[in-house]
Design an enzyme around this catalytic site. Structure first.
Site, PDB file in Angstrom:
ATOM      1  N   SER A  57     -14.429  21.943 -45.005  1.00  0.00           N
ATOM      2  CA  SER A  57     -14.991  22.098 -43.602  1.00  0.00           C
ATOM      3  C   SER A  57     -16.520  21.861 -43.828  1.00  0.00           C
ATOM      4  CB  SER A  57     -14.748  23.359 -42.892  1.00  0.00           C
ATOM      5  OG  SER A  57     -15.602  23.585 -41.857  1.00  0.00           O
ATOM      6  N   SER A  58     -17.240  21.223 -42.802  1.00  0.00           N
ATOM      7  CA  SER A  58     -18.644  20.999 -42.788  1.00  0.00           C
ATOM      8  C   SER A  58     -19.301  22.290 -42.787  1.00  0.00           C
ATOM      9  CB  SER A  58     -18.873  20.056 -41.564  1.00  0.00           C
ATOM     10  OG  SER A  58     -18.618  20.571 -40.454  1.00  0.00           O
ATOM     11  N   CYS A  59     -18.705  23.510 -42.396  1.00  0.00           N
ATOM     12  CA  CYS A  59     -19.300  24.598 -42.216  1.00  0.00           C
ATOM     13  C   CYS A  59     -19.733  25.179 -43.708  1.00  0.00           C
ATOM     14  CB  CYS A  59     -18.700  25.679 -41.587  1.00  0.00           C
ATOM     15  SG  CYS A  59     -17.233  26.471 -42.496  1.00  0.00           S
ATOM     16  N   LYS A 119     -13.992  28.335 -48.223  1.00  0.00           N
ATOM     17  CA  LYS A 119     -14.055  27.061 -48.638  1.00  0.00           C
ATOM     18  C   LYS A 119     -14.519  26.831 -49.792  1.00  0.00           C
ATOM     19  CE  LYS A 119     -10.837  25.979 -45.589  1.00  0.00           C
ATOM     20  NZ  LYS A 119      -9.570  25.476 -46.147  1.00  0.00           N
ATOM     21  N   HIS A 169     -11.308  25.838 -31.346  1.00  0.00           N
ATOM     22  CA  HIS A 169     -12.870  25.035 -31.633  1.00  0.00           C
ATOM     23  C   HIS A 169     -13.238  24.565 -30.252  1.00  0.00           C
ATOM     24  CE1 HIS A 169     -11.422  25.054 -35.783  1.00  0.00           C
ATOM     25  NE2 HIS A 169     -12.755  25.138 -35.881  1.00  0.00           N
TER      26      HIS A 169
END
Length: 326
Positions: free
Chosen positions: A115-117, A148, A187
């Protein structure tokens, strides 16, 4: 989407972990559309991926050649910040069991979805793959991000120690069919679709959204991600990535939009004409999360679905599949 190198894994046994979720189901659709027939799935009720012995038994029996790790515990800001222990524990267990069992059973390829997080809260924009671990994380989703990052590092180091062809893809914010529309755990994009839909049905004069509306977010239609994953399966090798000095590839559109603009766009698509208000007592999260997708673009993959088109498709799916439940 047709790929020149499709023959490499076309007849291999492919296991999609998390095939019932939004991402996993999109990957299954695209695999089937492109003629991949030797597919393995197992629902969570049949196989709890958090249990190491169960996962290793399954791998010993099935011996998949390719493993796509689309299984994860996911959610929006509220869910991430509320169920912090579950988000780190469940995701660590799922990815560790799948990656280790793939190694033990000599899987030819594994693709781990992150994930981009994973990127630092205040990292320079757009987010390059090299920015991983260059600063502190956004607090609200730190447990999920750490899990992640651990998955990325598992893939990297199973390659470095054992030579496993394990790679990672870091998608931006995803949306599409089979999304989660539960207002407590979803989300932002699916939550807004449901909020505006219900406000339209009930003639509610205002819709309140979290935060100032200023944060910028990038979105990718989930079917575009599915194409990217199959592209990576057929065309991207671990050795190639690590020779570039990176551990993963960003996957996104390379475009972002403010939450306020997103809310207005969704309201327009749904046909809601009331006022949009902001609850500034609620957190905004990271100010901006735009992915640098130049690397995967240079390899030959680009997104197809523009945001307005994707939201319309997602709303149609919502009306046909989820609306009856609310």
């Amino acid at each position: 989407m047709e790929f020149e190198a499709m023959a490499k894994y076309h007849n291999k046994k492919i296991y999609v972990a998390g095939h019932n979720g939004m991402v996993g189901s999109a990957i299954m659709r695209d695999l089937q559309k492109n003629g991949y027939e030797n597919l393995i799935t197992k629902s969570f009720s049949e196989l709890d991926l958090r249990r190491q012995s169960d996962v290793e038994k399954f791998f010993n029996e099935q011996k998949p050649d390719v493993v796509i790790v689309a299984a994860a515990k996911v959610g929006g800001i509220l869910a991430n910040n509320t169920y912090r222990a579950e988000f780190i524990y469940d995701n660590l267990m799922i990815e560790t069991n799948l990656i280790h069992a793939s190694y033990l059973n000599k899987a030819e390829k594994l693709i781990f979805l992150g994930s981009s997080c994973i990127y630092p809260k205040l990292a320079p924009q757009p987010l390059k793959e090299e920015y991983l671990l260059s600063g502190y994380l956004e607090y609200t989703n730190e447990p999920y991000a750490i899990a992640k990052i651990a998955g990325i590092k598992l893939c990297e180091n199973y390659f470095k120690q054992y030579g496993c062809n394990f790679i990672s893809a870091m998608p931006t914010n995803l949306y599409g069919p089979n999304d989660n529309f539960d207002l407590q755990t979803s989300h932002v994009l699916p939550a807004l679709i449901r909020k505006f839909h219900e406000a339209k049905i009930h003639n509610t004069p205002t819709v309140t959204i979290w935060g100032t509306g200023k944060p910028l977010r990038e979105f990718l239609f989930v079917d575009d991600l599915a194409e990217a994953i199959i592209f990576m399966m057929e065309n991207v090798e671990a050795l190639e990535l690590y020779n570039l000095g990176i551990t993963h590839l960003n996957v996104g559109s390379g475009k972002d939009i403010s939450i306020a603009e997103l809310a207005s766009l969704i309201a327009k698509i749904i046909g809601y004409n009331g006022r949009i208000e902001h609850d500034t007592s609620k957190p905004d999260g990271t100010p901006r999360k735009l992915m640098d997708v130049s690397r995967i673009n240079s390899l030959g993959w680009r997104y197809k679905t523009e945001l307005e088109e994707g939201i319309k498709k997602t709303y149609d799916w919502f009306l046909n599949n989820f609306n009856s439940k609310v």
